[in-house]
Design an enzyme around this catalytic site. Structure first.
Site, PDB file in Angstrom:
ATOM      1  N   ASP A   1       0.861  -1.152   0.000  1.00 22.93           N
ATOM      2  CA  ASP A   1       0.000   0.000   0.000  1.00 22.93           C
ATOM      3  C   ASP A   1       0.911   1.218   0.000  1.00 22.93           C
ATOM      4  O   ASP A   1       2.091   1.109   0.324  1.00 22.93           O
ATOM      5  CB  ASP A   1      -0.844  -0.076   1.277  1.00 22.93           C
ATOM      6  CG  ASP A   1      -1.741   1.102   1.416  1.00 22.93           C
ATOM      7  OD1 ASP A   1      -2.288   1.532   0.395  1.00 22.93           O
ATOM      8  OD2 ASP A   1      -1.894   1.594   2.544  1.00 22.93           O
TER       9      ASP A   1
ATOM     10  N   ASN B   1      -8.539  -0.774   4.045  1.00 24.35           N
ATOM     11  CA  ASN B   1      -8.664  -1.055   2.615  1.00 24.35           C
ATOM     12  C   ASN B   1      -7.638  -2.073   2.143  1.00 24.35           C
ATOM     13  O   ASN B   1      -7.693  -2.539   1.016  1.00 24.35           O
ATOM     14  CB  ASN B   1      -8.557   0.245   1.808  1.00 24.35           C
ATOM     15  CG  ASN B   1      -7.247   0.958   2.066  1.00 24.35           C
ATOM     16  OD1 ASN B   1      -6.535   0.645   3.017  1.00 24.35           O
ATOM     17  ND2 ASN B   1      -6.905   1.888   1.211  1.00 24.35           N
ATOM     18  N   ASP B   2      -6.695  -2.404   2.999  1.00 22.56           N
ATOM     19  CA  ASP B   2      -5.692  -3.396   2.599  1.00 22.56           C
ATOM     20  C   ASP B   2      -6.027  -4.794   3.100  1.00 22.56           C
ATOM     21  O   ASP B   2      -5.343  -5.749   2.762  1.00 22.56           O
ATOM     22  CB  ASP B   2      -4.319  -3.009   3.149  1.00 22.56           C
ATOM     23  CG  ASP B   2      -3.934  -1.601   2.754  1.00 22.56           C
ATOM     24  OD1 ASP B   2      -4.144  -1.267   1.570  1.00 22.56           O
ATOM     25  OD2 ASP B   2      -3.452  -0.847   3.610  1.00 22.56           O
TER      26      ASP B   2
ATOM     27  N   ARG C   1      -5.386   4.359  -8.191  1.00 21.47           N
ATOM     28  CA  ARG C   1      -6.841   4.430  -8.277  1.00 21.47           C
ATOM     29  C   ARG C   1      -7.484   3.060  -8.049  1.00 21.47           C
ATOM     30  O   ARG C   1      -8.375   2.654  -8.772  1.00 21.47           O
ATOM     31  CB  ARG C   1      -7.280   4.947  -9.658  1.00 21.47           C
ATOM     32  CG  ARG C   1      -6.859   6.355  -9.943  1.00 21.47           C
ATOM     33  CD  ARG C   1      -7.797   7.283  -9.243  1.00 21.47           C
ATOM     34  NE  ARG C   1      -7.520   8.659  -9.592  1.00 21.47           N
ATOM     35  CZ  ARG C   1      -7.458   9.633  -8.675  1.00 21.47           C
ATOM     36  NH1 ARG C   1      -7.602   9.339  -7.395  1.00 21.47           N
ATOM     37  NH2 ARG C   1      -7.252  10.865  -9.037  1.00 21.47           N
TER      38      ARG C   1
END
Lengths: 1123, 360
Positions: free
Chosen positions: A415, A831-832, A801
């Protein structure tokens, strides 16, 4: 016992519900008050009580259930079968030989699990019996927590933990909010705000609360902590008023009430249906590549075992066809044996051979491997180099199963924000209508270099512009979800920056927002607090401005923007929206778009995070419409998220652009160095980020993922707009392949030289186009292949994105590509999580975006830079260690069992064991187990500083190279050779001659003991040859285990053991040691056994040295020169 | 002690999610940091070379010594199975029957072409006799042989089908005891002057001392054995009960050395067992002078049914035991191979050793 019934009841009721009237939602009567007649009749469901059962066993079912669980493991089951066979039929070895180790393993495991379960019982009991205050008929009564039922209204005081999942009805705070920390649930120690239902927040005493007449409809429990949809129907004069309920109303069991005196709330999910309980399900097991090879080897050995048994059985019957061999006069069967059918006899013989050779698959290997992993993981946790002083955090090991996988990583997916970068945002500048404002860059009391005091605020032109500028600042002060924390006592990570004068902090789940609010403060607008729905701002003239907060359109990663609707003191209403440029610009109808856009792009190239701010004045009519749209969506029980998204989409339009902000997210310390090391170690590093391309690319350059020499290939929407995806893909692949094709033809040796490497940039939209399964033309099906081909030839890939799910998709795609590379995902935020769970190894960074990533990871490290040591040192070591462990274990059991196999040819295939029972039992348990376990914990073939300095050493062990078939075959052949040497050595020495100077003869047990002695010494010396790192512990354990063998043998043969029914080993070992030739032959045989391995090692090292071996020699010579 | 993954990730209610050990800085030791001081040897041609030469230099002399010693040992074997028609024992081997009361005797002449100087050990050897068959090996009761009264009256199940005979317990029970070697071998020296001198054979000292004195014991002491064995019966194949094996009370019953020797099962189907020792009388005359001898055999033991062979071996013994050239040859071979490898490694070391160092 009672617990059993309750779980059973739960099960039954669930089952029945499932059969008959399973519904997606449940209806809860607050305070158990029936809804007024005339309303829709609900089928009252049965809910479980609030008992938490985290324990697995009860006193009664412990033994059967635990045994069942344990014997579900294939290995244990195998040994159980062997044990049972030994019990049932007449086998060569006593059942003790396999029963004892099995019993040992099972008992120790059972004791450990029993103890853990006892602790859980105690914890359960403490939780279930802890008192809870419940409102009944206007009075507070105390109940045990487990008697709590759905619909009960509960009073929770400050610092108490919620006893079940509750809907907040009212709070002691006037605005109906309460603060909660979910530290024990997801590790986030920040305080989160929860909101009471609008219509009930006024009921603040127990009498008032108990006259609330309402029902709650909500979904059935689901494990997602952050999702909840429901609806409350409040009956005012028997007229229901429906209000939406969301996760902001739901207080989760396990969370703690903070900064709020007390609250009233109603229980909706209880006991095992709380979200906390639903989350305690084990994650899916990840298996390491080593484990897979181990299983493959196991299958090979199982085949060897079975074929050995079959061959021996066949030969036995061939040999026995002569009755004088089968039953010579001196050795007759009993009558019962004679009467047995030949097939039964043959089958029994087969089983007996299986039992005889079963040690080739040792119980102890599993135990040793698991102990190695478990104990070994402590070295990761103890490592001071992976300790972050600032956070006070060390590396965390959530699964020890994957230690060795850390040494096998080929792809690293990282990330960007919070992982590569600090996620410690600093407000750099803002741009209003093209005018740039840079505040005195003061961060933590330090003047930042470079940001000289270009304070352009005073130079702002004109009154009109000034108005716009102030609107911009107000917008930033209002459009956020930052909380103000008044006290000093924030435990854990401090979000936001200390305010200096007053003792308050800004707290937010998003560091960007804190940075922006901080930045605004420096520019003169200070956000004070949110009180009674009023946001207070201190403006430049030290006046307090108040805005009523009407709606918050929260941020989500799909929309990539958030909005607030506020009413100013003057009565005007505004919608303020901030978000990513790509999500704002299409919605803007007015404003100096061009200037702002230029500035945003400029900032993005410099690696700054940019946000655009826009507003929209709302007329009262428009506001009414907005309210209507929002409440409609919020009340929906199904697809609420979708409906909300649609509503937001309608509301956030026709915006007027105000300006943009730039926030810097600095690279983490040594991030570039780490990335460079990973590159040198042969890993491909991919950055997956939700950020926009320019920002992300800038970060990639800064972190040396891309170098100046890297040729960047772009696969973005910008390009695919010009050309079709098809053409772009083929273009790129041609570029890449032409280059590499040329390379390999020219000369392959200078690959490391000046060859340009490729970097690929792809964005989310294009990626989904690539990933889309082929529909119209058949060509599109292999886009994926071409894409993979391109990726394979790129040293670095940047995916920007990305939606969270796309991150996981990419990982999955690479995992499934034809080389099946080992992937590692590292990230810090929620989100990871999907990618962390998907990758072979998931690593969480203890960052600022909460603890979710850490919770779902296999390993967690405080900082990205620790990844270097984790992979290059720990991963490398564990891979070396475990591969030797696995190979050695198979080797030592081949050597152990093969002589016994050959012996069958000399004893009439009668399953006569070569070694004594004690030796058979203890060989794997005590004579040869500790040295290898210690080796697999301590071995360091190369100094760890060298490993860190020279990352290319990592390539030496890539692709599971120490567990490939040739190496496995080498070990097995070596084992067979050693076994042959031992057996035939002893055979020829024993050949018809006396060994002693008094002419006496030795028997079969001496023969076996001689072989066994050679065996134990050879196998231990083999490990001695392989050990490169001799600490005093190694010396102690290796020599100690040999001494133990000798002492044990002396003792075992030293007395007549009263409890044994045979005394075959009596004085055998001592007699053997008293014979000179026995000593000489033991020495000779050990030498002959070890010779080929030594020669192989030396010659290979001299002729074809690996990098590792060169380094080892180098280290020696450098040490010598130092001396 | 047991690994974690045996349990399947149940988290206790009280436990926090992350499972980290926050804040606490554990004691920093070299062990925990994996930085214990260590000796780090590397096996290179250079370091291994001396070892090879040393092994070569030590092994070759030892091997030569062993070989010479083995060559000095005198050994003489004679097969008396009686397979050939010409063999004196042919008749005995042909006419064998278990219940013949009259023992069959045969005598074999042989010639020793060199004198045997020191003590001579007389062995009998059997071939194709599977003393190491599993059913056979376990068919004994060590507790009975140790003088245990209960086991005497109730032998172990392992002894089946040689545990009971006509509803009396067999002592000693089991297949091993039942098949005890019972040929009688006597040795006569045919003096050149025509007289036949019997050579005195010592029947003690042939079994392990520990076996005779600890492992094997008669029930109720060595005196009055018939009473001690009252209520038991002899093994089916035996001619006499166990208490009539020898007249010497110290060599009778379970502690009879011939019996003990037989009870130590051999490792391989071809084996020899010590039968008698011919003690050297004085330094002047050899124990067995060169000349003609006669071996008188009372042929009781049938081996033809399973293609077995019976031999008598006369052997002298050195410090390293009987004749066994294998050990000496093996030592010489391994020593030479090590030496050769040393030379090869020396060459390799010279040619490639420097390359290694440059590379680093």
């Amino acid at each position: 016992m009672g617990m059993d019934f309750s779980t059973l009841r739960t099960l039954i009721s669930r089952y029945c519900v499932g059969e008959e009237n399973w519904v997606d939602s449940r209806t809860v009567y607050i305070g158990h008050k029936e809804p007024p007649p005339g309303t829709e009749a609900f089928i009252q469901q049965r809910f479980p009580d609030n008992r938490i059962v985290s324990c697995k066993y009860t006193f009664w079912n412990f033994i059967p259930k635990n045994m069942f669980e344990q014997f579900r493991r294939v290995a244990n089951f195998y040994f159980l079968v062997i044990f049972l066979v030994q019990l049932i039929i007449d086998t060569p070895t006593s059942p003790i030989t396999s029963g004892l180790p099995l019993f040992f393993v099972i008992t120790v495991t059972a004791i450990k699990q029993g103890y853990e379960d006892w602790l859980r019982h105690k914890a359960d009991k403490a939780v279930n019996e802890c008192p809870v205050q419940v409102v009944q008929n206007g009075k507070i009564i105390c109940k045990q927590s487990r008697r709590l039922r759905v619909g009960d209204v509960v009073l929770v005081k400050e610092d108490e933990t919620f006893p079940c999942d509750l809907i907040l009805l009212s709070s002691s705070r006037d605005d109906g909010t309460c603060y909660v920390t979910t530290a024990s649930l997801d590790g986030e120690s920040s305080h989160k705000t929860y909101y009471a239902v609008q219509d009930t927040k006024a009921f603040t005493t127990e009498e008032e609360v108990s006259c609330i007449h309402a029902t709650i409809e909500c979904e059935q429990p689901q494990p997602d902590l952050y999702k909840f949809v429901g609806r409350i129907n409040v009956y005012m004069n028997n007229e229901p008023v429906a209000r939406p309920l969301g996760s902001e109303n739901l207080l989760l069991r396990g969370a703690t009430l903070k900064n709020t005196e007390h609250i009233y709330a109603v229980a909706i999910y209880t006991g095992m249906e709380t979200k906390m309980a639903l989350n305690y399900q084990s994650k899916s097991q990840k298996r390491s590549a080593v484990e897979k090879s181990m299983n493959a080897y196991l299958v090979v050995y199982l085949c060897i075992l079975i074929s050995k048994a079959v061959i021996n059985t066949g030969l036995k019957y061939l040999w026995q066809s002569d009755p004088n061999r089968d039953e010579p006069w001196y050795n007759e069967r009993t009558d019962t044996e004679r009467q047995r059918h030949i097939l039964i006899r043959a089958f029994t013989d087969f089983l007996a051979f299986m039992v005889l050779f079963n040690y080739i698959i040792p119980v102890s290997m599993y135990v040793t491997v698991e102990m190695q992993k478990f104990l070994g993981s402590y070295f990761i946790m103890w490592d001071d180099e992976m300790l972050d002083e600032e956070l006070g955090e060390r590396a965390v090991v959530n699964t020890s199963d994957l230690n060795e996988e850390l040494g096998q990583v080929e792809y690293v997916f990282t990330d960007k924000t919070g992982t590569l970068t600090e996620n410690n945002m600093e407000f750099i500048e803002c741009c209003v209508d093209g005018h740039v404002y840079i505040p005195h860059a003061i961060c933590n009391g330090q003047v930042m270099p470079g940001a000289s005091s270009i304070d352009m605020i005073d130079t702002s032109p004109g009154p009109d512009a000034r108005e716009r500028e102030e609107l911009f600042f107000r917008a930033l002060c209002l459009c956020h979800t930052v909380q103000v924390k008044e006290e000093e006592t924030v435990d854990g990570i401090k979000h936001g920056i200390h305010q200096g004068k007053s003792s308050s902090f800004y707290i937010s789940s998003s560091p960007d927002e804190v940075a922006l609010v901080e930045g605004m403060k420096r520019l003169g607008f200070t956000y004070l607090r949110l009180k009674d729905g009023q946001m207070e701002i201190l403006n430049r003239d030290d006046e307090v401005e108040r805005f009523e907060l009407l709606e918050v359109l929260t941020f989500d990663s799909v929309r990539r923007r958030m909005s607030v609707i506020v009413r100013a003191g003057s009565g005007e209403m505004y919608l303020f929206c901030k978000g990513a440029d790509s999500s704002i610009f299409p919605r803007v109808i007015k404003g100096k778009v061009e200037q702002v856009k230029a500035r945003v792009e400029l900032n993005a190239v410099e690696g700054l995070r940019t946000l655009c701010v826009a507003y929209r004045p709302l007329s009262p009519e428009q506001y009414q419409q907005v309210c209507h749209q929002l409440s409609g969506a919020k009340l929906a029980l199904q697809d609420r998220d979708k409906q909300l998204a649609e509503a937001y989409d309608i509301i956030e339009r026709d915006l007027i652009l105000l300006g943009a902000t730039a926030v810097e997210d600095r690279l983490q310390e040594k991030a570039a160095d780490t990335i460079e090391s990973l590159h040198q170690a042969g890993m491909k590093v991919w950055v997956l980020t939700g950020d926009k391309m320019e920002t992300a690319a800038a970060t990639c350059y800064a972190s040396k993922l891309f170098r100046r020499s890297t040729q960047i290939l772009e696969l973005t929407t910008k390009r695919t707009e010009e050309q079709s995806l098809h053409d772009v893909l083929f273009d790129l692949s041609r570029t890449v392949l032409r280059h590499y094709g040329g390379m390999s033809r020219d000369n392959s040796s200078s690959l490391s030289g000046d060859c340009t490497d490729f970097g690929l940039i792809i964005d989310g939209a294009t990626l989904s186009a690539v990933m889309r399964p082929g529909q119209e033309d058949s060509n599109s099906g292999n886009y994926k292949e071409i894409f993979l081909e391109i990726c394979r030839n790129c040293s670095a890939v940047l995916c920007c994105r990305m939606a969270p799910l796309q991150k996981a998709q990419i990982v999955k795609m690479i995992k499934a590509s034809k080389e099946h590379p080992i992937t590692l995902a590292v990230g810090d935020g929620a989100n990871d999580v999907s990618m962390i769970l998907e990758a072979h190894v998931g690593i969480g960074i203890m960052g600022k975006e909460g603890r979710q990533a850490v919770r779902n990871s296999d390993y967690a490290i405080p900082k990205f830079k620790h990844l270097k040591k984790m992979l290059l040192v720990h991963g490398h070591y564990y891979y070396i260690r475990i591969s030797e462990l696995v190979q050695y274990f198979f080797y030592k059991n081949v050597v152990f069992m093969f002589p016994q196999f050959i012996y069958q040819f000399f004893c009439g295939f009668s399953q006569q064991p070569l070694y004594d029972t004690a030796y058979l039992t203890l060989y794997n348990i005590s004579f040869t187990s500790l040295p290898i376990l210690l080796y697999s914990l301590m071995e360091q073939h190369i100094n760890m500083d060298i490993l860190k300095k020279d990352p290319s050493l990592y390539k030496d062990i890539a692709k599971n190279c120490l567990l490939r078939w040739p190496i496995f075959i080498y070990w097995t052949v070596l084992g067979v050779y050693d076994a042959m040497v031992m057996f035939f050595g002893a055979y020829f020495l024993f050949d018809n001659t006396s060994f002693t100077s008094n002419g006496q003869m030795f028997g079969n047990w001496t023969f076996g003991t001689l072989v066994f002695t050679v065996l134990v010494f050879t196998v231990t010396f083999k490990l001695v040859l392989d050990t490169h790192y001799w600490t005093w512990i190694n010396h102690f354990v290796i020599w100690g285990s040999l001494v133990f063998f000798v002492v044990f043998s002396l003792l075992w043969g030293g007395i007549i053991w009263p409890f044994l029914n045979y005394q075959r080993m009596y004085y055998v070992f001592m007699q053997m040691l008293s014979s000179g030739p026995a000593w000489l032959s033991i020495i000779l045989l050990i030498t002959v056994c070890l010779l080929p391995d030594v020669v192989k090692k030396v010659i290979w090292r001299a002729l074809w040295p690996t990098t590792t071996e060169k380094i080892q020699v180098g280290a020696i010579t450098s040490m010598e020169t130092l001396d | 002690m047991m690994p974690t993954s045996y349990e399947d990730g149940h988290i206790s209610v009280s436990g926090a999610g992350g499972g980290s050990m926050p804040g606490k800085k554990p004691e920093n030791t070299a062990f925990k940091q994996q930085r214990l001081p260590a000796w780090q040897p590397v096996l290179t041609a250079g370091t291994v070379l001396p070892a090879f030469f040393i092994i070569g230099l030590i092994f070759i002399p030892i091997g030569i010594g062993l070989y010479v010693t083995s060559m000095n040992i005198k050994e003489f074997q004679i097969d008396y199975t009686g397979v050939d028609m010409s063999s004196p024992c042919y008749n005995c081997s042909q006419n064998f029957s278990w219940n013949s009361s009259r023992p069959c005797a045969c005598s074999l002449p042989f010639y020793l072409d060199q004198p045997y100087d020191s003590n001579v050990f007389m062995y009998y050897g059997l071939s194709n006799f599977y003393q190491n068959h599993r059913r056979y090996v376990k068919s004994r009761d060590d507790s009975q042989l140790n003088g245990n009264q209960e086991s005497l009256k109730d032998p172990s199940k392992e002894c089946e089908p040689y545990a009971w005979s006509s509803s009396k317990p067999i002592a000693p029970c089991g297949a091993i005891a039942n098949s005890m070697f019972n040929d009688t071998l006597e040795l006569f020296y045919n003096d050149p002057n025509g007289s036949k001198v019997q050579i005195p054979l010592t029947a003690t000292g042939i079994a392990w001392w520990t076996d005779k004195h600890v492992k094997f014991r008669n029930p109720g002491g060595n005196e009055n054995l018939p009473a001690a064995f009252q209520g038991t019966t002899k093994p089916v194949n035996w001619h006499w009960p166990v208490y009539e094996l020898d007249s010497d009370p110290e060599n009778n019953g379970f502690i009879n050395e011939d019996f003990i020797v037989w009870m130590r099962t051999a490792a391989l189907p071809t084996f020899r067992k010590l039968y008698r020792i011919i003690q050297r009388k004085n330094n002047m005359v050899p124990t067995l002078p060169r000349g003609n001898y006669t071996l008188e055999v009372v042929y009781n033991y049938p081996v033809r049914s399973f293609d077995g062979r019976k031999r008598v071996i006369l052997s002298t013994i050195s410090w390293m035991g009987g004749k066994n050239p294998f050990l000496g040859i093996a030592y010489i071979t391994v020593g030479s191979v090590c030496f050769l490898l040393g030379v090869v490694l020396l060459i390799i070391h010279h040619k490639y050793g420097s390359r290694n160092n440059i590379a680093t």
